[in-house]
Design a protein around this motif. Structure first.
Motif, PDB file in Angstrom:
ATOM      1  N   LEU A   1      43.733 109.892  30.162  1.00 48.52           N
ATOM      2  CA  LEU A   1      43.286 109.641  31.527  1.00 48.52           C
ATOM      3  C   LEU A   1      42.330 108.453  31.463  1.00 48.52           C
ATOM      4  CD1 LEU A   1      42.459 113.334  32.450  1.00 48.52           C
ATOM      5  CD2 LEU A   1      44.317 111.960  33.434  1.00 48.52           C
ATOM      6  N   SER A   2      42.564 107.461  32.289  1.00 47.36           N
ATOM      7  CA  SER A   2      41.673 106.304  32.364  1.00 47.36           C
ATOM      8  C   SER A   2      40.802 106.466  33.593  1.00 47.36           C
ATOM      9  CB  SER A   2      42.474 105.013  32.488  1.00 47.36           C
ATOM     10  OG  SER A   2      43.258 104.800  31.342  1.00 47.36           O
ATOM     11  N   LEU A   3      39.499 106.484  33.383  1.00 48.16           N
ATOM     12  CA  LEU A   3      38.546 106.594  34.481  1.00 48.16           C
ATOM     13  C   LEU A   3      37.810 105.274  34.588  1.00 48.16           C
ATOM     14  CD1 LEU A   3      38.833 109.487  32.959  1.00 48.16           C
ATOM     15  CD2 LEU A   3      37.243 110.153  34.724  1.00 48.16           C
ATOM     16  N   TYR A   4      37.808 104.704  35.776  1.00 51.30           N
ATOM     17  CA  TYR A   4      37.252 103.375  35.984  1.00 51.30           C
ATOM     18  C   TYR A   4      35.821 103.482  36.514  1.00 51.30           C
ATOM     19  CZ  TYR A   4      42.089 102.196  35.318  1.00 51.30           C
ATOM     20  OH  TYR A   4      43.342 102.078  34.786  1.00 51.30           O
ATOM     21  N   ILE A   5      34.877 103.221  35.637  1.00 54.17           N
ATOM     22  CA  ILE A   5      33.457 103.186  35.970  1.00 54.17           C
ATOM     23  C   ILE A   5      33.093 101.703  35.947  1.00 54.17           C
ATOM     24  CG2 ILE A   5      31.156 104.051  35.381  1.00 54.17           C
ATOM     25  CD1 ILE A   5      33.231 106.324  35.888  1.00 54.17           C
ATOM     26  N   MET A   6      33.206 101.057  37.091  1.00 55.81           N
ATOM     27  CA  MET A   6      33.229  99.603  37.172  1.00 55.81           C
ATOM     28  C   MET A   6      32.011  98.882  36.592  1.00 55.81           C
ATOM     29  SD  MET A   6      36.246  99.449  38.056  1.00 55.81           S
ATOM     30  CE  MET A   6      36.386  97.676  38.029  1.00 55.81           C
ATOM     31  N   PRO A   7      30.788  99.429  36.677  1.00 54.15           N
ATOM     32  CA  PRO A   7      29.675  98.694  36.074  1.00 54.15           C
ATOM     33  C   PRO A   7      29.687  98.722  34.546  1.00 54.15           C
ATOM     34  CG  PRO A   7      28.882 100.242  37.736  1.00 54.15           C
ATOM     35  CD  PRO A   7      30.314 100.541  37.490  1.00 54.15           C
ATOM     36  N   GLY A   8      30.528  99.546  33.953  1.00 55.05           N
ATOM     37  CA  GLY A   8      30.579  99.649  32.501  1.00 55.05           C
ATOM     38  C   GLY A   8      29.583 100.671  31.982  1.00 55.05           C
ATOM     39  N   PHE A   9      29.304 100.607  30.690  1.00 62.89           N
ATOM     40  CA  PHE A   9      28.544 101.668  30.031  1.00 62.89           C
ATOM     41  C   PHE A   9      27.348 101.166  29.239  1.00 62.89           C
ATOM     42  CE2 PHE A   9      33.043 102.648  30.369  1.00 62.89           C
ATOM     43  CZ  PHE A   9      32.991 103.777  31.177  1.00 62.89           C
ATOM     44  N   SER A  10      26.953  99.925  29.431  1.00 59.74           N
ATOM     45  CA  SER A  10      25.877  99.349  28.615  1.00 59.74           C
ATOM     46  C   SER A  10      24.559 100.100  28.767  1.00 59.74           C
ATOM     47  CB  SER A  10      25.685  97.865  28.945  1.00 59.74           C
ATOM     48  OG  SER A  10      25.304  97.707  30.293  1.00 59.74           O
ATOM     49  N   GLU A  11      24.351 100.761  29.889  1.00 61.79           N
ATOM     50  CA  GLU A  11      23.098 101.485  30.115  1.00 61.79           C
ATOM     51  C   GLU A  11      23.299 102.996  30.115  1.00 61.79           C
ATOM     52  OE1 GLU A  11      21.132  99.879  33.554  1.00 61.79           O
ATOM     53  OE2 GLU A  11      21.579  97.835  32.937  1.00 61.79           O
ATOM     54  N   GLU A  12      24.404 103.458  29.593  1.00 58.71           N
ATOM     55  CA  GLU A  12      24.742 104.875  29.681  1.00 58.71           C
ATOM     56  C   GLU A  12      24.813 105.575  28.334  1.00 58.71           C
ATOM     57  OE1 GLU A  12      24.524 106.004  32.522  1.00 58.71           O
ATOM     58  OE2 GLU A  12      24.892 104.263  33.767  1.00 58.71           O
ATOM     59  N   SER A  13      24.160 105.043  27.309  1.00 60.61           N
ATOM     60  CA  SER A  13      24.301 105.618  25.968  1.00 60.61           C
ATOM     61  C   SER A  13      23.822 107.063  25.888  1.00 60.61           C
ATOM     62  CB  SER A  13      23.582 104.761  24.929  1.00 60.61           C
ATOM     63  OG  SER A  13      22.214 104.667  25.238  1.00 60.61           O
ATOM     64  N   GLU A  14      22.775 107.407  26.619  1.00 65.80           N
ATOM     65  CA  GLU A  14      22.284 108.785  26.586  1.00 65.80           C
ATOM     66  C   GLU A  14      23.318 109.748  27.169  1.00 65.80           C
ATOM     67  OE1 GLU A  14      18.702 111.542  28.331  1.00 65.80           O
ATOM     68  OE2 GLU A  14      18.309 109.411  28.056  1.00 65.80           O
ATOM     69  N   LEU A  15      23.882 109.409  28.315  1.00 64.58           N
ATOM     70  CA  LEU A  15      24.913 110.260  28.914  1.00 64.58           C
ATOM     71  C   LEU A  15      26.148 110.327  28.022  1.00 64.58           C
ATOM     72  CD1 LEU A  15      24.807 109.451  32.735  1.00 64.58           C
ATOM     73  CD2 LEU A  15      24.344 111.644  31.649  1.00 64.58           C
ATOM     74  N   LEU A  16      26.573 109.191  27.515  1.00 64.67           N
ATOM     75  CA  LEU A  16      27.766 109.173  26.675  1.00 64.67           C
ATOM     76  C   LEU A  16      27.600 110.033  25.425  1.00 64.67           C
ATOM     77  CD1 LEU A  16      28.861 105.445  26.955  1.00 64.67           C
ATOM     78  CD2 LEU A  16      30.005 107.425  27.953  1.00 64.67           C
ATOM     79  N   SER A  17      26.384 110.116  24.901  1.00 63.89           N
ATOM     80  CA  SER A  17      26.147 110.928  23.706  1.00 63.89           C
ATOM     81  C   SER A  17      26.351 112.411  23.973  1.00 63.89           C
ATOM     82  CB  SER A  17      24.734 110.681  23.163  1.00 63.89           C
ATOM     83  OG  SER A  17      23.759 111.253  24.020  1.00 63.89           O
ATOM     84  N   LYS A  18      26.332 112.797  25.243  1.00 70.49           N
ATOM     85  CA  LYS A  18      26.498 114.200  25.633  1.00 70.49           C
ATOM     86  C   LYS A  18      27.887 114.501  26.198  1.00 70.49           C
ATOM     87  CE  LYS A  18      21.652 114.324  27.029  1.00 70.49           C
ATOM     88  NZ  LYS A  18      20.751 114.436  28.169  1.00 70.49           N
ATOM     89  N   LEU A  19      28.733 113.481  26.318  1.00 65.06           N
ATOM     90  CA  LEU A  19      29.998 113.633  27.038  1.00 65.06           C
ATOM     91  C   LEU A  19      31.039 114.459  26.298  1.00 65.06           C
ATOM     92  CD1 LEU A  19      31.657 112.941  29.558  1.00 65.06           C
ATOM     93  CD2 LEU A  19      32.317 110.811  28.433  1.00 65.06           C
ATOM     94  N   GLY A  20      31.236 114.218  25.021  1.00 62.29           N
ATOM     95  CA  GLY A  20      32.307 114.884  24.272  1.00 62.29           C
ATOM     96  C   GLY A  20      33.235 113.846  23.669  1.00 62.29           C
ATOM     97  N   LYS A  21      34.545 114.156  23.627  1.00 60.62           N
ATOM     98  CA  LYS A  21      35.539 113.258  23.020  1.00 60.62           C
ATOM     99  C   LYS A  21      36.032 112.236  24.041  1.00 60.62           C
ATOM    100  CE  LYS A  21      38.738 115.132  20.570  1.00 60.62           C
ATOM    101  NZ  LYS A  21      39.818 115.990  20.082  1.00 60.62           N
ATOM    102  N   TYR A  22      35.814 110.958  23.738  1.00 61.13           N
ATOM    103  CA  TYR A  22      36.205 109.881  24.645  1.00 61.13           C
ATOM    104  C   TYR A  22      36.279 108.572  23.872  1.00 61.13           C
ATOM    105  CZ  TYR A  22      31.493 108.155  24.303  1.00 61.13           C
ATOM    106  OH  TYR A  22      30.321 107.653  23.820  1.00 61.13           O
TER     107      TYR A  22
END
Length: 129
Positions: free
Chosen positions: A69-90
């Protein structure tokens, strides 16, 4: 829209797509719209490339691709490292979050990523009323 998602062959992916449809609709308050033949998008904005080309694109959305599944988060992820660390497999691309199935990730963290991305897009590209 519903007929496109209902045609997703893999039952688990199809169920995930309908969950995503509900989630994105709830978060954005926007009606889903097809962008091309395979992307479900929410909201829109006008942007201009460095070369001067102007175009319209969705503010956020998703697509049931063959591999994930491709989810489009248009601003990207440069400021989302804390959330991404909690997300799971991606996996990520510049503005794409790739997940095999929703059961592989924390859906509350996904919700937060979508909310933050959509809010950022609204700040960068205010709607004209």
């Amino acid at each position: 829209m519903s007929s496109f998602l209902a045609a997703v062959k893999d039952e688990s992916k199809r169920e995930d797509c309908f969950k995503l449809l509900d989630l994105f609709t709830e978060i954005t308050g926007c009606e889903a719209k097809m962008w091309g033949s395979s992307i479900v998008g929410f909201g829109s904005y006008q942007y201009q490339s460095k070369s001067g080309y102007q175009s319209e694109w969705m503010r956020t959305g998703f697509s049931p691709r063959a591999q994930a599944l491709s989810l489009y988060i248009m601003p990207g992820f440069s400021e989302e490292s804390e959330l991404l660390s909690k997300l799971g497999k991606y996996k990520t691309g510049k503005s794409c979050l790739y997940v095999k199935r929703l059961s592989d990730i924390d859906e509350e963290v996904l919700r937060a990523l979508i909310v933050q991305g959509f809010q950022t897009m609204n700040e960068r590209y205010p709607t004209e009323e």
